[in-house]
Design an enzyme around this catalytic site. Sequence first.
Site, PDB file in Angstrom:
ATOM      1  N   GLU A 179      -4.603   7.578  -3.118  1.00 35.75           N
ATOM      2  CA  GLU A 179      -5.145   6.317  -2.606  1.00 35.75           C
ATOM      3  C   GLU A 179      -5.412   5.335  -3.750  1.00 35.75           C
ATOM      4  OE1 GLU A 179      -5.053   6.078   0.549  1.00 35.75           O
ATOM      5  OE2 GLU A 179      -6.287   4.349   1.097  1.00 35.75           O
TER       6      GLU A 179
ATOM      7  N   HIS B  44       1.792   4.623  -2.761  1.00 31.25           N
ATOM      8  CA  HIS B  44       1.972   6.061  -2.510  1.00 31.25           C
ATOM      9  C   HIS B  44       3.377   6.502  -2.935  1.00 31.25           C
ATOM     10  CE1 HIS B  44      -1.786   6.756  -0.463  1.00 31.25           C
ATOM     11  NE2 HIS B  44      -1.543   5.877   0.496  1.00 31.25           N
TER      12      HIS B  44
ATOM     13  N   HIS C 299       0.848  -1.198   0.000  1.00 32.50           N
ATOM     14  CA  HIS C 299       0.000   0.000   0.000  1.00 32.50           C
ATOM     15  C   HIS C 299       0.889   1.257   0.000  1.00 32.50           C
ATOM     16  CE1 HIS C 299      -3.652   2.360   1.247  1.00 32.50           C
ATOM     17  NE2 HIS C 299      -2.719   3.143   1.768  1.00 32.50           N
ATOM     18  N   GLU C 300       1.815   1.310   0.942  1.00 33.78           N
ATOM     19  CA  GLU C 300       2.691   2.487   1.019  1.00 33.78           C
ATOM     20  C   GLU C 300       3.590   2.573  -0.214  1.00 33.78           C
ATOM     21  OE1 GLU C 300       1.755   4.504   3.113  1.00 33.78           O
ATOM     22  OE2 GLU C 300       0.632   3.171   4.436  1.00 33.78           O
TER      23      GLU C 300
END
Lengths: 494, 494
Positions: B288, B262, B258-259
Amino acid sequence: MTTFDELSRRLGQVSDLGAAASLLSWEQETFMPPEAARVRGLQLATLAGLSHELFTAPETGALLDGVQPDGDTQAAVVRVARRDYAKATRLPTAFVEDRTRAQNEAHHAWVHAREHSDFASFAPYLERMMDLARRQADLRGFEDHPYDALIDDYEPGMRAAQVQSVFADLRDRTLPLLEKIRAAGDAADYGVLTRPFPADAQKAFAWRVAGEAFGLTGDFARQDESAHPFQSNFSRSDIRITTRVEEYWPACLFGTWHEAGHAMYERGVHERWERTPVSAGASLGVHESQSRMFENLLGRSLPFWQRYFPQLQEAAPQVTAGLDAAALYRAVNRVQPSLIRVEADEVTYNFHVMLRFELELALLEGSLSVRDLPEAWNAKMQAYLGLTPPDDASGVLQDIHWSAGLIGYFPTYTLGNLLSVQLLEAARQDAGVAAGIDRAEYGPLRAWLVEQVHQHGRSLSPAELTVQATGWPLSADPYVAYLTRKYGEIYNLN
Amino acid sequence: MTTFDELSRRLGQVSDLGAAASLLSWEQETFMPPEAARVRGLQLATLAGLSHELFTAPETGALLDGVQPDGDTQAAVVRVARRDYAKATRLPTAFVEDRTRAQNEAHHAWVHAREHSDFASFAPYLERMMDLARRQADLRGFEDHPYDALIDDYEPGMRAAQVQSVFADLRDRTLPLLEKIRAAGDAADYGVLTRPFPADAQKAFAWRVAGEAFGLTGDFARQDESAHPFQSNFSRSDIRITTRVEEYWPACLFGTWHEAGHAMYERGVHERWERTPVSAGASLGVHESQSRMFENLLGRSLPFWQRYFPQLQEAAPQVTAGLDAAALYRAVNRVQPSLIRVEADEVTYNFHVMLRFELELALLEGSLSVRDLPEAWNAKMQAYLGLTPPDDASGVLQDIHWSAGLIGYFPTYTLGNLLSVQLLEAARQDAGVAAGIDRAEYGPLRAWLVEQVHQHGRSLSPAELTVQATGWPLSADPYVAYLTRKYGEIYNLN
């Protein structure tokens, strides 16, 4: 808001910008991914520029002119800030920018020159740094010698003449000692110093002892790795030290305790100076007195190893096999002339510094030309330590300082060595402190250091602090006596 | 210097101050010793204050008024800076300071309230945050609804009415799917998700795959641990992600990816925007979309595990014992209504967001009083997910956002989910991208994302970017189709 409140607010902002820059620099040396370097440099330049702008703004001057300090704490803040302001505003912005660019170029040239042991390629940059140093001395002003205006940045109030006098005394009294040691011969076994010692175990042992012996803990500090060990801090509760692990494992241990000395100085500065220009060590020399005290006077003492040898045995049984505390003490106190300053022992270290001091004085005066510097370096190495560097990389090019324009910086290392013993002897006048030192229990000593040295921050000049804490001005006597006693015993000179 | 150069210099300084603050914040969550917290807070306040002062200074306004941008790059910088300047200067300094203090107090009150599950003690602080939000909306100005002025900070150009319409569509079409899944029952074995997986091995596996699959490497990024995972960056070559290791090991793996989503967005922003306000993601929602794409659309896909299962076997044989890629894929795609948003699956997650959106809209309008909020929360939890929190700590007090005054933030999570599928479907129109995705080789997809999304930074609005990259405005259709297809298969619904 009173004028002092307004001044405080501004000084707090300057302090915060400085702390942020220090954190960015520390992180650059410890964790930063490699590709980040270029923009990090721009960010650091912005922080330095904004901080300089804010501090040297006419508004700061007006506040410093108009403020009526109330009480000792405010008076010290105003006194130190006025001194800094006068020094900072004496350098025009154009000069500062020019110097920053020149330092940057000289640094890159030095890295290249050292790598290829090619002094000639570095010479023009060093000439430029010397020109800038002379110009800076003229801009700042001085009474006796331009060197005075430069060393003042690192050792406020110190003068070239005083350094010359103390160094001459030290040289004349330690050269005979060194000759005796060399004549005595050395049959000790130093193989133990490169026995395999796993990196994590080295760091963990060094850090644990830094906590137990010297009070440096994870509550307000941390240790990481970097190519060159250093101490940095962003407040008295936000302190970092770094270390490096080598095959020669004492480098990590004694390096850690050296940085712990710097760290505990910053930790001990009184919190009433928080976010003011008073909140730092009094000078590089006083700082070095603390780091060298922990590293050498304590860390390389027999009581220290009598106490911590069992922990070393536990941490690295393969290193201590067949040894006892006395044998380890003996091994970590080898005296041997060598080419590299940062690897030098307690007896020879100061000759490396004197040599640099004499050369930079001559360069500044113009009695020595940059072109002739390597030859002069090698001649002094031969005279002091009986060695001639095989190349300039292990000679005149070994240190970063001159490439960074740090002229007047080197003497503070030896001033710190001298002060470390002078302070320790003064502290030992207290029976509790002395008894503690002899058992390697440093609580009483640390309390004495906080009281006499640390808490004052920059509110006392190094000279004031020295007299107040020890009763007399800086002298080579205690250091010479210490070396004579310690190494006389180790090398059976009597 | 041209006017644009002067403007650039100033925007660069603002950017550098912001980067420094981000680094101090990141370090606060990762390495900082505990006692450093208080002064670190003061340092961060100074950096924020100086940055705000510099950006909102009349000189900035004059430069923005007078500048004649030359070319597209300059035009975008000026456009974005003018928009930011107009927004920033519309809030008086007194209001910003008041809000900062209130946020600080509300945050502490929330920490205490959550710990004791005591909503009543937090209620006055939340009322204050809602008052401030209403005042901020008035100061900023809006056409239809005060919420529009708030969500604009996180999702520029988005309006409450559009969120309502998209969310209603999403709700009406996923509630029946959720009901079918719940009716289908679930006999899968999820014990594998808490099998012992050593912390270092979790982190190493997650990081290695983040590099191999998603392109995140140590050249320009690093991963550390923190209590709450986040991404932060100080330039496009200076990126940090953090992770947390739990017994439930998928948290570390999917959290890392997830990170990484980003991080790779920030990495992909074109370097021509360096140190300008354009150099960041277009919005939280677009951000997101990238993190959820890596975490869920790719990381929780069957081809991904067909490719990376052997590496997981190697990294943690005790975890994968008796499993194959398909079984693992099945285990990490459990649908189960739960109380906590951050633990929710792809199907139920958006209900957590809708609930919050509806409640903050009602609070802002005044149709719901803060006093009645817990009851309203629990009623909606029952209506959407069939659950009632046993206490407010696992209900209305679970998220930090409202205590920090982040009203209008929550919808961006679901907007990001929707956009993630819409973008992936658009990317799959390229046969090479689609073939890569089906083999879990994401090079072509990543190139498409850089081209269509990342490189533009903030030079396109989220709406412009969405239409330009996918051909149509944001819609719930692709996401609903994705859920229906994926979970229809997993739960045998057809």
